[in-house]
Design a protein around this motif. Structure first.
Motif, PDB file in Angstrom:
ATOM      1  N   LYS A 209      -7.650  13.039  69.096  1.00 50.71           N
ATOM      2  CA  LYS A 209      -7.102  12.821  67.762  1.00 50.71           C
ATOM      3  C   LYS A 209      -8.213  13.039  66.736  1.00 50.71           C
ATOM      4  O   LYS A 209      -9.337  12.549  66.905  1.00 50.71           O
ATOM      5  CB  LYS A 209      -6.536  11.414  67.630  1.00 50.71           C
ATOM      6  N   ILE A 210      -7.881  13.760  65.668  1.00 50.97           N
ATOM      7  CA  ILE A 210      -8.889  14.122  64.674  1.00 50.97           C
ATOM      8  C   ILE A 210      -8.446  13.705  63.283  1.00 50.97           C
ATOM      9  O   ILE A 210      -7.287  13.870  62.902  1.00 50.97           O
ATOM     10  CB  ILE A 210      -9.173  15.636  64.712  1.00 50.97           C
ATOM     11  N   GLY A 211      -9.402  13.181  62.532  1.00 48.41           N
ATOM     12  CA  GLY A 211      -9.187  12.848  61.125  1.00 48.41           C
ATOM     13  C   GLY A 211     -10.177  13.590  60.253  1.00 48.41           C
ATOM     14  O   GLY A 211     -11.191  14.095  60.743  1.00 48.41           O
ATOM     15  N   THR A 212      -9.888  13.654  58.977  1.00 52.72           N
ATOM     16  CA  THR A 212     -10.815  14.288  58.046  1.00 52.72           C
ATOM     17  C   THR A 212     -10.522  13.805  56.633  1.00 52.72           C
ATOM     18  O   THR A 212      -9.622  12.993  56.413  1.00 52.72           O
ATOM     19  CB  THR A 212     -10.736  15.823  58.134  1.00 52.72           C
ATOM     20  N   VAL A 213     -11.277  14.322  55.693  1.00 51.95           N
ATOM     21  CA  VAL A 213     -11.162  13.921  54.294  1.00 51.95           C
ATOM     22  C   VAL A 213     -10.656  15.094  53.466  1.00 51.95           C
ATOM     23  O   VAL A 213     -10.849  16.259  53.824  1.00 51.95           O
ATOM     24  CB  VAL A 213     -12.533  13.433  53.761  1.00 51.95           C
ATOM     25  N   ALA A 214      -9.970  14.794  52.368  1.00 55.28           N
ATOM     26  CA  ALA A 214      -9.488  15.827  51.451  1.00 55.28           C
ATOM     27  C   ALA A 214      -9.579  15.313  50.022  1.00 55.28           C
ATOM     28  O   ALA A 214      -9.516  14.101  49.780  1.00 55.28           O
ATOM     29  CB  ALA A 214      -8.047  16.215  51.779  1.00 55.28           C
ATOM     30  N   ALA A 215      -9.722  16.250  49.091  1.00 55.34           N
ATOM     31  CA  ALA A 215      -9.835  15.859  47.683  1.00 55.34           C
ATOM     32  C   ALA A 215      -8.501  15.908  46.952  1.00 55.34           C
ATOM     33  O   ALA A 215      -8.364  15.342  45.869  1.00 55.34           O
ATOM     34  CB  ALA A 215     -10.840  16.762  46.966  1.00 55.34           C
ATOM     35  N   GLY A 235     -10.241   8.723  46.671  1.00 56.99           N
ATOM     36  CA  GLY A 235      -9.548   8.129  45.522  1.00 56.99           C
ATOM     37  C   GLY A 235     -10.194   8.429  44.192  1.00 56.99           C
ATOM     38  O   GLY A 235      -9.508   8.760  43.210  1.00 56.99           O
ATOM     39  N   THR A 236     -11.526   8.347  44.122  1.00 57.59           N
ATOM     40  CA  THR A 236     -12.194   8.606  42.847  1.00 57.59           C
ATOM     41  C   THR A 236     -12.036  10.061  42.422  1.00 57.59           C
ATOM     42  O   THR A 236     -11.970  10.359  41.229  1.00 57.59           O
ATOM     43  CB  THR A 236     -13.685   8.243  42.935  1.00 57.59           C
ATOM     44  N   SER A 237     -11.975  10.979  43.388  1.00 62.02           N
ATOM     45  CA  SER A 237     -11.764  12.391  43.041  1.00 62.02           C
ATOM     46  C   SER A 237     -10.409  12.588  42.381  1.00 62.02           C
ATOM     47  O   SER A 237     -10.288  13.313  41.385  1.00 62.02           O
ATOM     48  CB  SER A 237     -11.851  13.263  44.300  1.00 62.02           C
ATOM     49  N   VAL A 238      -9.379  11.940  42.933  1.00 60.12           N
ATOM     50  CA  VAL A 238      -8.034  12.049  42.356  1.00 60.12           C
ATOM     51  C   VAL A 238      -8.011  11.490  40.942  1.00 60.12           C
ATOM     52  O   VAL A 238      -7.448  12.091  40.013  1.00 60.12           O
ATOM     53  CB  VAL A 238      -7.011  11.316  43.243  1.00 60.12           C
ATOM     54  N   ILE A 239      -8.635  10.336  40.765  1.00 55.28           N
ATOM     55  CA  ILE A 239      -8.670   9.703  39.437  1.00 55.28           C
ATOM     56  C   ILE A 239      -9.419  10.589  38.449  1.00 55.28           C
ATOM     57  O   ILE A 239      -8.961  10.819  37.317  1.00 55.28           O
ATOM     58  CB  ILE A 239      -9.312   8.315  39.522  1.00 55.28           C
ATOM     59  N   MET A 240     -10.585  11.103  38.857  1.00 56.81           N
ATOM     60  CA  MET A 240     -11.384  11.939  37.964  1.00 56.81           C
ATOM     61  C   MET A 240     -10.661  13.236  37.611  1.00 56.81           C
ATOM     62  O   MET A 240     -10.720  13.703  36.466  1.00 56.81           O
ATOM     63  CB  MET A 240     -12.737  12.243  38.613  1.00 56.81           C
ATOM     64  N   GLN A 241      -9.970  13.821  38.591  1.00 55.23           N
ATOM     65  CA  GLN A 241      -9.210  15.049  38.316  1.00 55.23           C
ATOM     66  C   GLN A 241      -8.129  14.791  37.282  1.00 55.23           C
ATOM     67  O   GLN A 241      -7.926  15.602  36.361  1.00 55.23           O
ATOM     68  CB  GLN A 241      -8.591  15.572  39.609  1.00 55.23           C
ATOM     69  N   ALA A 242      -7.434  13.665  37.426  1.00 55.46           N
ATOM     70  CA  ALA A 242      -6.362  13.341  36.482  1.00 55.46           C
ATOM     71  C   ALA A 242      -6.915  13.078  35.089  1.00 55.46           C
ATOM     72  O   ALA A 242      -6.380  13.570  34.084  1.00 55.46           O
ATOM     73  CB  ALA A 242      -5.583  12.123  36.981  1.00 55.46           C
TER      74      ALA A 242
END
Length: 260
Positions: A209-215, A235-242
């Motif tokens: 099973k594999i996990g990873t990160v996304a922006a 989470g901070t990437s999503v907030i900053m993008q918005a």
């Protein structure tokens, strides 16, 4: 309480969560209300006290989010995360089979591990739970995820994942790119991408099973397509993008039409 994220992953389902490195219980509630499966409380890079982590775990449980803690490098970090009530751990910089074995020892009770036993803690409902059933349920429900983020870890990938008790490998693409010497190009460098593709290939071959990160959503969809079953959005990437989008779209308007 059963760990629904671990159950879904083991059943072949995909799960989506959010990484959060700031103390914001209300934001965790918002994440839960929007339908995510889990939240990763980032104690590796975030700034938290142990009591703040406990409050974040409480907030997650309030909205049916599974609380996962990315632990720090402190030797007691796994113990403290699980005692606070985390249902899973992500452990950075696991480079060898021996590293993985140590993670399991710290996360599981005897005889499989060496986790310290206590009942007067939040995870045991401050003494309302106890005995063999508590130990067995804790060991069964904890999701143990190790980070693969160095060339050494890539080389030892199969051995690391062969350790009994390790549930999932998390591809730390940023650290992997830095540790491969591509600080400027980052995870998009062709050689880094080639390594990541190979990890997914091995994962499929061996059933890891594999996990990873996304922006963002596009990154998450790509990860699922490659074979990840567990993806954490930063989470901070999503907030900053918005925030950036709003200010850029607003400031493009002329002074006469600008909304203040």
């Amino acid at each position: 309480m059963k760990n629904k994220v671990k159950q879904k992953i083991m059943n072949g389902e995909n799960v989506l969560g959010v990484f959060l490195g700031i103390f914001a219980p209300s934001l965790i509630e918002m994440i839960g209300y929007t339908g995510y499966d889990f939240v990763v409380i980032d104690d590796e890079h975030g700034a938290f006290s142990h009591s703040e982590i406990e409050d974040m775990v409480r907030a997650a449980e309030l909205v049916d989010l599974v609380p996962i803690i990315r632990v720090s490098y402190d030797a007691s970090s796994i113990q403290k995360a699980l005692d606070r009530g985390a249902k899973g751990i992500q452990v950075p910089m696991v480079n060898t089979k021996e590293d993985a074995e140590l993670v399991v020892k710290r996360a599981k009770f005897p005889p499989q591990g060496q986790r310290g036993a206590a009942f007067a803690i939040r995870a045991a409902r401050f003494g309302m739970d106890g005995g063999e059933s508590y130990f067995n349920e804790s060991d069964e429900n904890v999701l143990i995820c190790v980070h693969i983020e160095t060339p050494e870890a890539v080389q030892n990938f199969r051995e690391i994942m062969s350790v009994s008790g390790i549930d999932m490998a998390f591809i730390g693409s940023t650290d992997l790119s830095v540790n491969m010497g591509y600080k400027a190009e980052g995870a998009q460098h062709p050689e880094v991408q080639q390594v990541i593709q190979e990890l997914y290939k091995i994962g499929k071959e061996y059933g890891f099973k594999i996990g990873t990160v996304a922006a963002n959503a596009q990154g998450a969809l790509k990860g699922f397509e490659l074979g990840a079953s567990y993806i954490g959005i930063t989470g901070t990437s999503v907030i900053m993008q918005a925030l950036d989008q709003i200010v850029n779209e607003t400031m493009k308007m002329d002074d006469k039409n600008r909304i203040l």
